[in-house]
Design a protein around this motif. Structure first.
Motif, PDB file in Angstrom:
ATOM      1  N   THR A  43     -17.281   6.686  -7.015  1.00  0.00           N
ATOM      2  CA  THR A  43     -17.389   5.419  -6.301  1.00  0.00           C
ATOM      3  C   THR A  43     -17.833   4.309  -7.241  1.00  0.00           C
ATOM      4  O   THR A  43     -17.287   3.205  -7.229  1.00  0.00           O
ATOM      5  N   ALA A  89     -13.254 -17.570  -2.732  1.00  0.00           N
ATOM      6  CA  ALA A  89     -11.843 -17.785  -2.429  1.00  0.00           C
ATOM      7  C   ALA A  89     -10.974 -16.872  -3.279  1.00  0.00           C
ATOM      8  O   ALA A  89     -10.036 -16.246  -2.787  1.00  0.00           O
ATOM      9  N   GLN A  92     -11.248 -13.207  -2.092  1.00  0.00           N
ATOM     10  CA  GLN A  92     -10.541 -13.061  -0.816  1.00  0.00           C
ATOM     11  C   GLN A  92      -9.029 -13.025  -1.033  1.00  0.00           C
ATOM     12  O   GLN A  92      -8.326 -12.182  -0.481  1.00  0.00           O
ATOM     13  N   PHE A  93      -8.594 -13.938  -1.877  1.00  0.00           N
ATOM     14  CA  PHE A  93      -7.157 -14.049  -2.141  1.00  0.00           C
ATOM     15  C   PHE A  93      -6.629 -12.771  -2.788  1.00  0.00           C
ATOM     16  O   PHE A  93      -5.638 -12.191  -2.339  1.00  0.00           O
ATOM     17  N   GLU A  95      -7.877  -9.820  -2.725  1.00  0.00           N
ATOM     18  CA  GLU A  95      -7.925  -8.694  -1.792  1.00  0.00           C
ATOM     19  C   GLU A  95      -6.700  -8.696  -0.880  1.00  0.00           C
ATOM     20  O   GLU A  95      -6.069  -7.673  -0.655  1.00  0.00           O
ATOM     21  N   MET A  96      -6.390  -9.903  -0.373  1.00  0.00           N
ATOM     22  CA  MET A  96      -5.257  -9.994   0.544  1.00  0.00           C
ATOM     23  C   MET A  96      -3.957  -9.590  -0.137  1.00  0.00           C
ATOM     24  O   MET A  96      -3.160  -8.831   0.398  1.00  0.00           O
ATOM     25  N   VAL A  97      -3.768 -10.113  -1.359  1.00  0.00           N
ATOM     26  CA  VAL A  97      -2.522  -9.835  -2.072  1.00  0.00           C
ATOM     27  C   VAL A  97      -2.411  -8.346  -2.389  1.00  0.00           C
ATOM     28  O   VAL A  97      -1.376  -7.722  -2.168  1.00  0.00           O
ATOM     29  N   ASP A  99      -3.845  -5.842  -0.909  1.00  0.00           N
ATOM     30  CA  ASP A  99      -3.697  -5.073   0.311  1.00  0.00           C
ATOM     31  C   ASP A  99      -2.240  -4.989   0.716  1.00  0.00           C
ATOM     32  O   ASP A  99      -1.745  -3.965   1.154  1.00  0.00           O
ATOM     33  N   ARG A 100      -1.542  -6.110   0.546  1.00  0.00           N
ATOM     34  CA  ARG A 100      -0.152  -6.163   1.010  1.00  0.00           C
ATOM     35  C   ARG A 100       0.814  -5.595   0.003  1.00  0.00           C
ATOM     36  O   ARG A 100       1.804  -4.959   0.352  1.00  0.00           O
ATOM     37  N   TYR A 106      -4.948  -1.187  -4.141  1.00  0.00           N
ATOM     38  CA  TYR A 106      -5.921  -1.639  -3.149  1.00  0.00           C
ATOM     39  C   TYR A 106      -6.951  -0.549  -2.899  1.00  0.00           C
ATOM     40  O   TYR A 106      -8.141  -0.805  -2.813  1.00  0.00           O
ATOM     41  N   GLN A 107      -6.470   0.680  -2.821  1.00  0.00           N
ATOM     42  CA  GLN A 107      -7.412   1.750  -2.530  1.00  0.00           C
ATOM     43  C   GLN A 107      -8.359   2.010  -3.692  1.00  0.00           C
ATOM     44  O   GLN A 107      -9.513   2.365  -3.500  1.00  0.00           O
ATOM     45  N   ILE A 111     -10.742  -2.304  -2.174  1.00  0.00           N
ATOM     46  CA  ILE A 111     -11.754  -2.125  -1.141  1.00  0.00           C
ATOM     47  C   ILE A 111     -13.149  -2.494  -1.633  1.00  0.00           C
ATOM     48  O   ILE A 111     -14.037  -2.757  -0.846  1.00  0.00           O
ATOM     49  N   PHE A 112     -13.323  -2.539  -2.958  1.00  0.00           N
ATOM     50  CA  PHE A 112     -14.651  -2.889  -3.469  1.00  0.00           C
ATOM     51  C   PHE A 112     -14.842  -4.391  -3.527  1.00  0.00           C
ATOM     52  O   PHE A 112     -15.960  -4.876  -3.645  1.00  0.00           O
ATOM     53  N   LEU A 115     -17.295  -6.171  -1.333  1.00  0.00           N
ATOM     54  CA  LEU A 115     -18.682  -5.776  -1.573  1.00  0.00           C
ATOM     55  C   LEU A 115     -19.326  -6.598  -2.672  1.00  0.00           C
ATOM     56  O   LEU A 115     -20.535  -6.706  -2.743  1.00  0.00           O
TER      57      LEU A 115
END
Lengths: 200, 366
Positions: A43, A89, A92-93, A95-97, A99-100, A106-107, A111-112, A115
């Motif tokens: 982790t 920002a 966040q950005f 992470e979104m990109v 994820d998709r 992403y995994q 996911i971190f 945090l």
């Protein structure tokens, strides 16, 4: 300064950020995830790489913001707020990109990201780079080095904690108590690196 | 000076706004997962907008999963079973799940993101807890300081285990400037799923009881949530000794109704303690239970009856009555309900009579 000597300086700064000026063990920044997510090496490895990624890129981003927006407008005193906004920002950005577009990445990494958005090591590095007046190239080295230093520290901590998981620790020291003592001992050990490098 | 401050604020705000705008736009393009369907315990289907954590969408739907860290993956409390659609186990969850839990598909709901249709399983007691809007349909004086409030659920039926309690939301009224929750045991017949009876004793200066006694009127609406609590009848065949006084009768009454509904033939005796005869209530109903249940006895105990009242029943403290009359106590199971002082004293007596501790169940009204 020409490009070559800048790169050389960037490397020195990077190395010193890893060892002598470790952002975690010398400045004690980013303690929260350091204590909270260091139970398993796996982790903490993921978290560490996320910190490297975010630190490097937000330092660059904030360098640009500072030198091209805040300085010309005379708003240096707003850097705390603006750096935080930029970091949030950006994270966040990304992470979104991630994820998709890339479930695997992403995994492993994405996911971190939430945090560490408000991790003070991230903001701290951006502020140090302003105080120390680094150039853009040196800033890249500094961000990268700080991240690697953080990764090094949390992996060491997770390794020690995994070893300690089955040890008989006095009840009063279990959990946060022994973890803080370990952190202190690690910090002492890292002082041994002082003087090895003369990076700023 | 003022102007420069103004300009500075405007510039910083507009940078922030621009970044926020960028995020909103990218969210629209990247994080748009459309509608997702979550099937909970094969019973309920919830349709939500994808893209958020499972924990937050469940809370939005009033399914309250415990969480202490607020969804940051550091407390490990928000566990639930994700049967389908949750994707692979994430490294952030691993430290909190042991091998057995991993095999059962247990996940941390704060780390699972809703991207597609999901099938999940949560403990029924968490699933059942929700808020109900009720109408007060009846208020009856039981004694000088105890009333029975009958609430009719307006929007749904409630499933609970006899012995459990609900929380009553006391609204803001003259005597209190904030909303408070107070717990009251359910006293009604569990077969009537849209009715909740509460037996409430007036606590001097109590926020909720004062509200119920002086402000709550028939036809008023009131909110409750629940059910909670693990006070309940065991499923053994051991004879039962109920010990409860005052409003402690509430869960006992509910359990007695349940025993009647399920034709439960266990031997049972109910020691009801009171100081004066005027503190006795629902005696007729208890007589009815005596007639309808296979082997039930209602044994009121009055501490200090007035001379002229001719009390022919047991006198003294309820604990004394138990001490004298409960034969073969070690075979019994005891169910105690009421004030902590009464319960502690009763436990002492029961242990003294040879009852083992795991056969004593209680619900302390604190």
């Amino acid at each position: 300064m020409n490009a070559e000597s800048q790169i050389a300086q960037a490397m020195i700064v990077c190395l010193s950020a890893v060892f002598t000026n470790n952002i975690l063990l010398t400045y004690f920044l980013g303690m929260c995830p350091f204590l909270g997510c260091s139970r398993e090496v796996k982790t903490s490895l993921g978290l560490g790489f996320a910190v490297i990624f975010v630190l490097t890129f937000t330092c660059m981003l904030n360098w640009v913001t500072y030198h091209y927006i805040l300085l010309p407008l005379g708003l240096e005193f707003f850097r705390f707020i603006l750096f935080i906004i930029t970091i949030a920002a950006f994270v966040q950005f990304v992470e979104m990109v991630l994820d998709r577009t890339s479930p695997l990445l992403y995994q492993k990494l994405g996911i971190f990201l939430p945090l560490i958005t408000v991790n003070c090591a991230i903001l701290g590095a951006s502020l140090f780079m302003v105080i120390r007046d680094y150039s853009f190239i040196v800033t890249i080295g500094y961000g990268l080095g700080s991240g690697i230093g953080w990764l090094l520290a949390i992996i060491a901590m997770a390794g020690i904690r995994q070893k300690l998981a089955n040890e008989r620790i006095p009840r009063g020291l279990q959990g946060p108590g022994i973890t803080l003592i370990i952190a202190g001992l690690m910090a002492l050990a890292f002082i041994g690196f002082t003087g090895v490098l003369q990076g700023k | 000076m003022i102007l420069s401050i103004f300009i500075a604020v405007v510039i910083v705000s507009s940078i922030g706004a621009a970044l926020a705008g960028l995020l909103v736009i990218s969210e629209y393009f990247f994080a748009n997962y459309g509608k997702c369907k979550i099937t909970v315990n094969d019973q309920r289907e919830i349709t939500v907008d994808g893209g958020n954590s499972l924990l937050s969408v469940l809370v939005d739907d009033k399914i309250f999963i415990p969480s202490a860290c607020g969804g940051r993956g550091t407390c490990g409390l928000c566990k639930l079973k994700a049967i389908e659609g949750a994707g692979a186990l994430l490294p952030t969850e691993e430290p909190y799940l042991d091998t057995e839990e991993r095999e059962l598909n247990v996940r941390l709901s704060c780390q699972v993101k809703v991207r597609n249709d999901l099938k999940i399983e949560i403990p029924p007691e968490l699933f059942a807890i929700r808020e109900y809007t009720c109408k007060c349909v009846d208020i009856v004086d039981l004694t000088y300081d105890i009333k029975r409030f009958r609430l009719e659920l307006l929007d749904a039926e409630i499933d609970y285990i006899p012995g459990q309690y609900v929380q009553l939301l006391t609204p803001v009224y003259q005597g209190s400037d904030e909303e408070v929750y107070r717990a009251y045991s359910i006293a009604s017949d569990p077969n009537q799923k849209n009715i909740i009876d509460l037996i409430i004793r007036l606590v001097p200066n109590g926020i909720c009881t004062t509200y119920c006694f002086n402000y709550l009127k028939v036809e008023d609406q009131i909110k409750i949530n629940g059910p909670y609590g693990d006070f309940r009848l065991s499923d053994t065949d051991a004879p039962i000794a109920f010990i409860a006084g005052g409003s402690g009768m509430a869960p006992v009454r509910c359990i007695l109704h349940h025993m009647k509904n399920t034709a439960n033939n266990r031997k049972a005796i109910y020691y009801f303690g009171a100081n004066k005869i005027k503190e006795l209530f629902l005696v007729d109903e208890m007589k009815m239970f005596e007639a309808q249940l296979n082997d039930f006895q209602f044994a009121p105990v009055i501490a200090t009856p007035e001379e002229e009242e001719n009390w022919s029943g047991q006198r003294g403290l309820v604990t004394e009555a138990v001490q004298q009359n409960l034969k073969n106590a070690s075979q019994y199971e005891a169910y105690l309900c009421g004030s902590p002082g009464m319960i502690d004293a009763s436990i002492k007596v029961l242990l003294g009579l040879g009852m083992s501790e795991e056969k004593i169940f209680y619900d302390k009204f604190e």
